[in-house]
Design an enzyme around this catalytic site. Sequence first.
Site, mmCIF file in Angstrom:
data_model
loop_
_atom_site.group_PDB
_atom_site.id
_atom_site.type_symbol
_atom_site.label_atom_id
_atom_site.label_comp_id
_atom_site.label_asym_id
_atom_site.label_seq_id
_atom_site.Cartn_x
_atom_site.Cartn_y
_atom_site.Cartn_z
ATOM 1 N N LYS A 68 0.837 -1.199 0.000
ATOM 2 C CA LYS A 68 0.000 0.000 0.000
ATOM 3 C C LYS A 68 0.869 1.245 0.000
ATOM 4 C CE LYS A 68 -2.765 3.278 2.118
ATOM 5 N NZ LYS A 68 -2.404 4.526 2.819
ATOM 6 N N HIS A 114 4.245 12.022 9.517
ATOM 7 C CA HIS A 114 2.880 11.958 9.007
ATOM 8 C C HIS A 114 1.939 12.817 9.845
ATOM 9 C CE1 HIS A 114 -0.619 10.196 7.017
ATOM 10 N NE2 HIS A 114 -1.160 10.061 8.218
#
Length: 425
Positions: A261, A375
């Site tokens: 992913k 992130h």
Amino acid sequence: MAKTSVLSGFYKLPPKERLALVAEFSGLTSEETLLLEQSSALSPEVGDHMVENFIGVFPEPLGVAVNFQINGKDYLIPMATEEPSVIAAASYAAKMVRDGGGFQTNSTPPVMIGQIQVAKLNDVDSAQTKVLTAKDELLKKANEQDPILNSYGGGAKDLATKIINTTMGSMLIVELYVDCRDAMGANAVNTMAEAIAPIIEDLTGGQVYLRIISNLATRRLVKAWCVVPKEALGGEAVVEGIAYASAFAEADPYRGATHNKGALNGIIAVILATGNDHRAIEAGAHAYAALNGKYTSLSRWIKNSNGDLEGVIELPMAVGLIGGAVKTHPIAKIAMKILGVKSANEFAEVLAAVGLAQNLGALRALASEGIQRGHMSLHARNIAVTAGAQGNQIDVVAEQMVRDRRIRVDYAKEILEGLNKKASS
């Protein structure tokens, strides 16, 4: 002077200045630049012709990844994504790879597979022999469907068969191999498969059901590889951490799915920006990862004898420069111009390099500072906006949440309320 994708401080610039640099790099016209500045360049008239029951437009943020050097050529990479840190991670990883000489790539010819399913056969072995004996006739009929594709060197190149056992009995699967040139190829392949289906029925005495392209494009593969100096990564400890993470993904499908992913985060963002079929790419990638009977990682990372990191990725990549939204959607056309690729194979190779860069960015974070630090710093801005912050307040609220490690909407509202009180006093 050669163009370079190294744009120092690019992320710090206002959007208008970033766009000006991209326009200069890519040779965008003033009209194309204006389209990118608009909130939605897709008119209702165009949208209504693209999908059924059209009612409006759902915009996706469009950014540009920098620093990419692939086979000695510099690229700016247009990426459409809603996920924070994707573009930053790709750009940072590309910079590290650049220190090791950039990405290298190769690819196979753009051959897609069309499948014709034949059932209700009295003698499946005899049917198989008859189809193979008539191969030349079948290929001739298939190529009659698209003389333009043939004129460009493409078209149906070969045909094969296989017998499969199913819950509905034995079936003969006829596979047509079509060189699609610069198209993704679905329309051409499906048309050819449908054209030869009646002949196959006559030859075998069976009944043809499905006549359709396969998204597991094992004859349309792309590979990218790179060497990343240990100094660029932060030392051999980080190299080792990435190698161990890669081994984990290779052995365990639960980790492998997330590992893949990460690579697809980058690939799909480019696919979306350029109007290609991201569902086909994802389906093919995951099926390829499980082709040997167990789901595994698409990329591999190892520590070499010098202590540097070596990585490689291989996957199917059925993309096109013509057809569909690529030539219909105004922003997709501009994204293609920014990318500057001249063939579907070059496009596929760029995508593989992007996937490897994205994978590297994620693994480096996991192996060193942890995925959340970078992130969540970017995610905090989204939370600040959700809480109602505007203008300069967004950065102030986001930075406070990151410092306090409390990145939540309720805390963002609390900070914002304090800022508003302070401003009004």
